[in-house]
Design an enzyme around this catalytic site. Structure first.
Site, PDB file in Angstrom:
ATOM      1  N   HIS A  44       0.871  -0.916  -0.028  1.00  0.00           N
ATOM      2  CA  HIS A  44       0.054   0.032  -0.006  1.00  0.00           C
ATOM      3  C   HIS A  44       0.816   1.159  -0.069  1.00  0.00           C
ATOM      4  O   HIS A  44       0.370   2.058  -0.692  1.00  0.00           O
ATOM      5  CB  HIS A  44      -1.131   0.031   1.002  1.00  0.00           C
ATOM      6  N   GLU A  45       1.890   1.247   1.002  1.00  0.00           N
ATOM      7  CA  GLU A  45       2.766   2.392   0.976  1.00  0.00           C
ATOM      8  C   GLU A  45       3.661   2.789  -0.150  1.00  0.00           C
ATOM      9  O   GLU A  45       3.906   3.909  -0.680  1.00  0.00           O
ATOM     10  CB  GLU A  45       3.694   2.539   2.212  1.00  0.00           C
TER      11      GLU A  45
END
Ligand code: ZN
Length: 171
Positions: free
Chosen positions: A137-138
């Site tokens: 996600h990051e």
């Protein structure tokens, strides 16, 4: 140290890409410190990428702490996924996406990550489950992508509509 503003979708700045860090200098050290300050002072925040913060030229950095008592800081500089295995389909939310939006996103279940730590030391580790989801996600943020970009176009339209409505009610 200072708190940084977390950009909110659909701010176009969320589409910026993280700039690869050539050297851990005082400026980068300050950004990392500010990112942790922001992480630890934001409610329900497990991780942040520099691209979701109001920085002039966001570097390729993410900070993560998944421990319940917030005692296990992780910092990935120039992070990349070098191997993937399996698949999972779990709910995700984002500090940059309002209206308590949680949607299921397809991710690799297990990944191998290569990055520098906050001192500039190379690190390689394997992650699975929650941590794997979080890192993917990051790293998406640092590619100018948010988790909504991974939804089907129909689902995305519904979510966008709900968020627009939410903004109207919270102005
Ligand atoms: Zn996010």
């Amino acid at each position: 140290m200072a708190m940084l503003k977390i950009l909110q979708y659909p701010n176009p700045k969320l589409k910026r890409r993280g700039k690869k860090v050539a050297k851990i200098d005082d400026n980068i050290r300050k950004i990392i410190a500010d990112m942790f300050e922001t992480l630890y002072n934001s409610e329900n925040c497990a991780a942040l990428a520099a691209c979701q913060l109001d920085l002039a030229d966001p570097p390729h950095i993410t900070v993560i702490d998944l421990s319940p008592d917030k005692t296990q800081p992780m910092c990935l500089v120039n992070g990349e996924i070098i191997a993937r295995e399996g698949e999972m389909h779990e709910e995700e939310g984002c500090m940059s996406v309002p209206a308590s939006t949680f949607e299921k996103v397809k991710r690799s279940h297990k990944i191998k990550v290569r990055a520098l730590d906050q001192e500039g030391k190379p690190q390689e580790f394997e992650a699975e489950g929650y941590l794997a989801k979080c890192v993917q996600h990051e790293l998406d943020h640092l590619d100018g992508r948010i988790f909504l970009d991974r939804l089907s176009s129909l689902k995305r339209k519904l979510v966008d509509k709900r968020i627009t409505k939410w903004y109207r009610q919270h102005d």
